[in-house]
Scaffold this active site. Structure first.
Site, PDB file in Angstrom:
ATOM      1  N   HIS A  82       1.891  10.094  32.811  1.00 34.09           N
ATOM      2  CA  HIS A  82       1.045   9.066  32.215  1.00 34.09           C
ATOM      3  C   HIS A  82       1.571   7.702  32.634  1.00 34.09           C
ATOM      4  CE1 HIS A  82      -1.414   7.021  29.218  1.00 34.09           C
ATOM      5  NE2 HIS A  82      -0.357   6.262  29.008  1.00 34.09           N
ATOM      6  N   ASP A 161      -6.587   8.283  16.606  1.00 34.77           N
ATOM      7  CA  ASP A 161      -6.208   7.180  17.499  1.00 34.77           C
ATOM      8  C   ASP A 161      -7.402   6.288  17.807  1.00 34.77           C
ATOM      9  OD1 ASP A 161      -4.313   5.802  19.323  1.00 34.77           O
ATOM     10  OD2 ASP A 161      -5.775   6.436  20.815  1.00 34.77           O
ATOM     11  N   ARG A 168      -6.687  -1.831  15.398  1.00 28.28           N
ATOM     12  CA  ARG A 168      -5.568  -2.624  15.936  1.00 28.28           C
ATOM     13  C   ARG A 168      -6.084  -3.727  16.847  1.00 28.28           C
ATOM     14  NH1 ARG A 168      -2.320   1.598  19.014  1.00 28.28           N
ATOM     15  NH2 ARG A 168      -1.090  -0.182  19.667  1.00 28.28           N
ATOM     16  N   SER A 183       0.439   6.281  19.689  1.00 32.50           N
ATOM     17  CA  SER A 183      -0.911   6.378  20.241  1.00 32.50           C
ATOM     18  C   SER A 183      -0.883   7.133  21.575  1.00 32.50           C
ATOM     19  CB  SER A 183      -1.473   4.961  20.420  1.00 32.50           C
ATOM     20  OG  SER A 183      -2.578   4.947  21.275  1.00 32.50           O
ATOM     21  N   LYS A 187      -1.759  11.581  22.295  1.00 30.81           N
ATOM     22  CA  LYS A 187      -2.754  12.061  23.261  1.00 30.81           C
ATOM     23  C   LYS A 187      -2.111  12.967  24.307  1.00 30.81           C
ATOM     24  CE  LYS A 187      -4.109   7.794  23.459  1.00 30.81           C
ATOM     25  NZ  LYS A 187      -4.659   6.464  23.648  1.00 30.81           N
TER      26      LYS A 187
END
Ligand code: URA
Length: 433
Positions: A82, A161, A168, A183, A187
């Site tokens: 990621h 999320d 947010r 967050s 995922k």
């Protein structure tokens, strides 16, 4: 349990219990807590932080707020990577093909771009017919057969999320390390892979502006991953200039193809090699970095990495001819060369500014519903520290509309020059585990 007591506790800098965090996420997911109360707790977390234990519990509760993908039908270790996002980041395509050619299984769910950063799905969709919406069954079958698939999110992953992020975004609570870490990691955990490599970018074009902040975020995410039984590592990488040379969807696909053939830019190739080394070691395919690097180099040299990329495009319904001959990818109507107006060492290349310039050409979205022009973008011919003379080529702009004077001025303002030598910045700053 009363939610106001949980807010009160965090306001007073106390540690929340596992049950309180679970109650919070359950209430976010089933809409039983009012948005103003959620927002209040988010601000208390933003101001007073969370312990490692609280952050891991938050990620775990968020992960279980929706579907959790079961990849056990895929044989072997499933790897994931990621990136926290940057300008010119086409890593998943090239790295995915390189590690799959070395025997890794990469079952990757990617996202779309927004603002100055691009998204892998948009880049892949510049290939005619490329399908990012495989069913879970098709996704797993493809990874089993060829070791690689890149798709959009399937199922209802981490609904908590989606709600928290939207709140947010409008309450100035995005920039909180425990909230960002939970967050992202919720995922990744819900996506079901066994190992996770995080590419945490720092610099002007990234979420985290300094190496120190990137390190804090990486450490928080590694701690979550390890607490929840996933082999998690991170690299801190530079986003003070665009990654590679190209910014824009089809242009980045072309650069990813060149890179898997061993003809890519130095910084991008090095990032893929470093990431590949870590992933191969995480999955037990290599014992040492040197062994992993040799495997990756062989995958590139032998053409196996390129073949994997071509196979992925074929399996996902994309036009393979465009991969074989990248001149068939979407082409912009005009090409304009931007020449240096002054002489000197390039001191700074503002990647965020260049990302915005590419977005203004149509390569990205200012808002979620904006369409994308796959053909347009920038191809840089200069890197930080290069010495350029007046008239040297800085960048080729691929565009459909005429460039305005304002666009051109804004482009030149993304570069600054000095008469002193500029020390090069390593693309990979450090590796954490
Ligand atoms: N990316 C995410 O997915 N979540 C954040 O909070 C920030 C960046």
């Amino acid at each position: 349990m009363r939610f106001i007591d949980i807010i009160e506790k965090k306001k007073n800098k106390e540690e929340l219990t596992d049950e309180e965090i679970q109650f919070f996420i359950d209430g976010v997911t089933d809409d039983s807590i009012e948005d103003y109360q959620i927002a209040s707790l988010l601000m208390a977390i933003r101001l007073n932080g969370m312990t490692e234990h609280e952050t891991a519990k938050l990620a775990e509760a968020m992960m279980h707020s929706g579907d959790v993908i079961d990849l056990s039908d895929i044989e072997g270790i499933k790897s994931d990577k990621h990136s926290t996002g940057g300008v010119g980041d086409k890593t998943s395509m090239a790295l995915g093909a390189m590690v799959a050619a070395c025997g890794l299984k990469l079952a990757k769910m990617s996202g779309r771009g927004l603002g100055h950063t691009g998204g892998t799905l948009d880049k892949l969709e510049s290939i005619e017919g490329f399908n990012i919406a495989l069913t879970e069954e098709e996704f797993k079958k493809q990874v089993n057969e060829i070791g690689l698939a890149i798709i959009g999110q399937t199922g209802d992953l981490v609904p908590a999320d989606k709600k928290l992020y939207a709140l947010r975004d409008v309450t100035a609570t995005v920039d909180s390390i425990p909230l960002i870490a939970s967050s992202i990691m919720s995922k990744k955990l819900a996506s079901g892979s066994d190992t996770i490599l995080l590419d945490v970018k720092y610099g002007e074009g990234a979420f985290m502006h300094t190496v120190e902040d990137a390190r804090k975020l990486a450490t928080a995410m590694i701690s979550i991953g390890n607490k929840l039984g996933k082999n998690t590592m991170a690299m801190i990488t530079d986003m003070n200039q665009p990654l590679g040379n190209t910014i824009g969807n089809a242009l980045e696909v072309r650069e990813a193809i060149e890179t898997v053939k061993g003809e890519g830019p130095k910084d991008f190739t090095e990032l893929c090699m470093c990431a590949g080394e870590i992933m191969l070691m995480q999955a037990g395919k290599a014992e040492t970095k040197e062994e992993a690097r040799a495997m990756l180099e062989e995958a590139v040299k032998s053409g196996k990495a390129y073949e994997k990329l071509e196979k992925m495009v074929e399996y996902q319904g994309g036009n393979v001819e465009q991969i074989r001959n990248t001149d068939l990818l979407p082409q912009a109507k005009h090409k304009t060369e931007m020449l240096a107006r002054e002489e000197g060492y390039i001191e700074n290349i503002h990647s965020k500014g260049l990302g915005i310039q590419a977005m203004k050409l149509g390569a990205g979205r200012a808002k979620k519903t904006d369409p994308i022009n796959y053909a347009v973008g920038l191809e840089m011919n200069a890197k930080k520290g290069d010495y350029v003379k007046k008239g040297d080529l800085l960048c080729t702009v691929y565009h459909d509309e005429e460039l305005t004077d304002e666009w051109i001025e804004d482009f030149y303002n993304t570069l600054s020059f000095t008469d002193k030598k500029v020390a090069p910045i390593p693309i990979v700053e450090e590796i954490l585990k």
